[in-house]
Design a protein around this motif. Sequence first.
Motif, short mmCIF file in Angstrom:
data_model
loop_
_atom_site.label_atom_id
_atom_site.label_comp_id
_atom_site.label_asym_id
_atom_site.label_seq_id
_atom_site.Cartn_x
_atom_site.Cartn_y
_atom_site.Cartn_z
N ASN A 118 -13.44 -18.38 5.73
CA ASN A 118 -14.25 -17.26 6.18
C ASN A 118 -14.10 -16.10 5.19
OD1 ASN A 118 -15.35 -15.00 7.58
ND2 ASN A 118 -14.95 -16.01 9.55
N TRP A 119 -15.07 -15.97 4.28
CA TRP A 119 -15.00 -14.95 3.24
C TRP A 119 -15.09 -13.54 3.82
CZ3 TRP A 119 -13.58 -15.14 -1.70
CH2 TRP A 119 -13.54 -16.38 -2.34
N GLY A 120 -15.85 -13.37 4.92
CA GLY A 120 -15.96 -12.04 5.53
C GLY A 120 -14.63 -11.53 6.03
N LEU A 121 -13.87 -12.38 6.74
CA LEU A 121 -12.55 -11.98 7.23
C LEU A 121 -11.57 -11.81 6.07
CD1 LEU A 121 -12.14 -14.15 10.45
CD2 LEU A 121 -12.64 -11.70 10.28
N LEU A 122 -11.73 -12.60 5.02
CA LEU A 122 -10.84 -12.45 3.87
C LEU A 122 -11.06 -11.09 3.20
CD1 LEU A 122 -8.72 -13.68 2.00
CD2 LEU A 122 -10.57 -14.67 0.65
N LEU A 123 -12.31 -10.68 3.07
CA LEU A 123 -12.60 -9.36 2.49
C LEU A 123 -12.05 -8.24 3.37
CD1 LEU A 123 -16.25 -9.92 1.17
CD2 LEU A 123 -14.14 -9.78 -0.17
N ALA A 124 -12.15 -8.42 4.70
CA ALA A 124 -11.57 -7.42 5.61
C ALA A 124 -10.06 -7.33 5.42
CB ALA A 124 -11.91 -7.78 7.05
N PHE A 125 -9.40 -8.48 5.24
CA PHE A 125 -7.96 -8.49 5.00
C PHE A 125 -7.61 -7.81 3.68
CE2 PHE A 125 -4.50 -10.78 2.79
CZ PHE A 125 -3.44 -10.33 3.55
N LEU A 126 -8.39 -8.10 2.64
CA LEU A 126 -8.14 -7.47 1.34
C LEU A 126 -8.26 -5.96 1.43
CD1 LEU A 126 -10.06 -9.90 -1.06
CD2 LEU A 126 -7.61 -9.84 -0.58
N ALA A 127 -9.28 -5.48 2.15
CA ALA A 127 -9.45 -4.03 2.32
C ALA A 127 -8.30 -3.44 3.12
CB ALA A 127 -10.78 -3.75 3.02
N CYS A 128 -7.81 -4.19 4.12
CA CYS A 128 -6.69 -3.71 4.95
C CYS A 128 -5.41 -3.57 4.13
CB CYS A 128 -6.49 -4.68 6.11
SG CYS A 128 -5.25 -4.17 7.31
N CYS A 129 -5.30 -4.31 3.04
CA CYS A 129 -4.10 -4.24 2.20
C CYS A 129 -4.27 -3.22 1.08
CB CYS A 129 -3.80 -5.61 1.59
SG CYS A 129 -3.39 -6.89 2.80
N VAL A 130 -5.42 -3.22 0.44
CA VAL A 130 -5.64 -2.37 -0.73
C VAL A 130 -5.77 -0.90 -0.35
CG1 VAL A 130 -7.21 -1.87 -2.64
CG2 VAL A 130 -6.68 -4.24 -2.05
N VAL A 131 -6.55 -0.60 0.69
CA VAL A 131 -6.83 0.80 1.04
C VAL A 131 -5.55 1.57 1.40
CG1 VAL A 131 -8.03 2.31 2.66
CG2 VAL A 131 -9.22 0.34 1.68
N PRO A 132 -4.68 1.06 2.31
CA PRO A 132 -3.44 1.81 2.60
C PRO A 132 -2.55 2.00 1.38
CG PRO A 132 -3.82 0.14 4.27
CD PRO A 132 -4.80 -0.13 3.17
N PHE A 133 -2.51 0.99 0.49
CA PHE A 133 -1.68 1.10 -0.71
C PHE A 133 -2.17 2.23 -1.60
CE2 PHE A 133 -0.55 0.06 -5.07
CZ PHE A 133 0.79 -0.28 -4.97
N VAL A 134 -3.48 2.28 -1.83
CA VAL A 134 -4.04 3.32 -2.70
C VAL A 134 -3.86 4.70 -2.07
CG1 VAL A 134 -6.18 4.19 -3.70
CG2 VAL A 134 -5.70 1.74 -3.75
N LEU A 135 -4.12 4.82 -0.77
CA LEU A 135 -3.98 6.11 -0.10
C LEU A 135 -2.52 6.59 -0.14
CD1 LEU A 135 -6.28 5.67 3.04
CD2 LEU A 135 -6.73 7.00 0.97
N LEU A 136 -1.59 5.69 0.11
CA LEU A 136 -0.17 6.07 0.08
C LEU A 136 0.24 6.52 -1.32
CD1 LEU A 136 2.52 6.29 1.57
CD2 LEU A 136 2.97 3.90 0.96
N ALA A 137 -0.22 5.79 -2.36
CA ALA A 137 0.11 6.17 -3.73
C ALA A 137 -0.45 7.55 -4.07
CB ALA A 137 -0.42 5.12 -4.70
N LEU A 138 -1.68 7.85 -3.64
CA LEU A 138 -2.29 9.14 -3.93
C LEU A 138 -1.56 10.27 -3.19
CD1 LEU A 138 -6.08 8.20 -3.79
CD2 LEU A 138 -4.71 8.69 -5.82
N VAL A 139 -1.27 10.06 -1.91
CA VAL A 139 -0.60 11.10 -1.12
C VAL A 139 0.81 11.34 -1.65
CG1 VAL A 139 0.31 11.67 1.16
CG2 VAL A 139 -1.98 10.70 0.94
N LEU A 140 1.54 10.24 -1.90
CA LEU A 140 2.92 10.37 -2.38
C LEU A 140 2.97 11.00 -3.76
CD1 LEU A 140 5.76 9.78 -1.41
CD2 LEU A 140 5.61 7.53 -2.47
N GLY A 141 1.97 10.70 -4.60
CA GLY A 141 1.92 11.30 -5.92
C GLY A 141 1.78 12.81 -5.86
N ARG A 142 1.07 13.31 -4.84
CA ARG A 142 0.88 14.76 -4.71
C ARG A 142 2.14 15.47 -4.23
NH1 ARG A 142 -4.20 16.96 -4.61
NH2 ARG A 142 -5.96 15.53 -4.95
#
Length: 336
Positions: free
Chosen positions: A243-267
């Motif tokens: 199921n590619w749709g659910l896989l993309l949802a999982f990828l977004a669930c992993c990538v988005v928090p990582f990027v947001l945490l890196a940006l916030v922590l960097g500040r």
Amino acid sequence: MKKFFALLKVSVKAMLLTSSGVGAGRRRRAASGVGAVLLIAFLGLYLSGMYSFMLVDVLAPVSMESLVLVFMGLVALLGGLLFTVFAVRGVLFGGKDNDLMLSLPVPASMLVASRMAAIYVENLVFSFFVLLPAGAACFFLGSQDYGLGLWLRLLLAALALPLLDTVMSVVLGAAVAFLSAKVSRGKALGQNLVMAVFFVAVFWFSFQLNGMIGELAAQAGEIKAAMGWAAPLLWMADGVLGNWGLLLAFLACCVVPFVLLALVLGRVYRRAVTAFQSKAARSDYKLSAQSAAGQRNALLRKEAKRFFGTPIYFWNAGIGLILLLAMAVAAVVKRD
């Protein structure tokens, strides 16, 4: 990017050395780093290889082999936290070279990104070697032909899951760093208690899994329906199986928090490191009389402090004694 990779190389070395707990000596440090990687890979292959094929053999007849990927995803998350959460405290927040690194002509956000990437690399090793046998079991013993596309989807999942694990490790590591700075004397005790909880959880999961394998096929649907709290892992499992749709949802669930945490922590990184160091600085030194003891008592007391005060040493050297006591109690309670 050259600066980033240079920082990443230093951070990865610090991460592995913190995890292995080895001190001075260049060759000794290098060997300990390689040994830590090999140990993590072996544990992942052993745990997943032992259970994945066993579970798929039971679940494939009812077309519920996706649960194997869910279970192994949980193992990867818990194992990653066990390996990295305390190293996060030393590498990301409590590094002895923070003053030097923050004075370099690089943004604090780049330093944070390199250190979070180092945590990700260690989580990636364990996650990859846990998910690989699970995917192989589904591919060879599954209820249908998933095709070679399964390996591509499995690779994407194995690359993404450590991002989520890294976010959890950094958040928990920040909490550990804060508590350790406030109660410096209880640092080792707190780490030992948390590691004990991890081991109890792993043993409980293993015993429960062994006990329910026989009934797993009949209850697989109910178990999966009751695991809504692990929705990202359910998306990952169904995504890997096609199921590619659910896989993309999982990828977004992993990538988005990582990027947001890196940006916030960097500040806020400079302020966070300064706050942790200021809390760790003690101002309650008092002169007092020192008690005298014999040579044997002094040596035993010193070694006891080292043994119980170094969590990685305690759990590597003392796990056998702990298991002997636990198995003795289990043998008495379940003697029939």
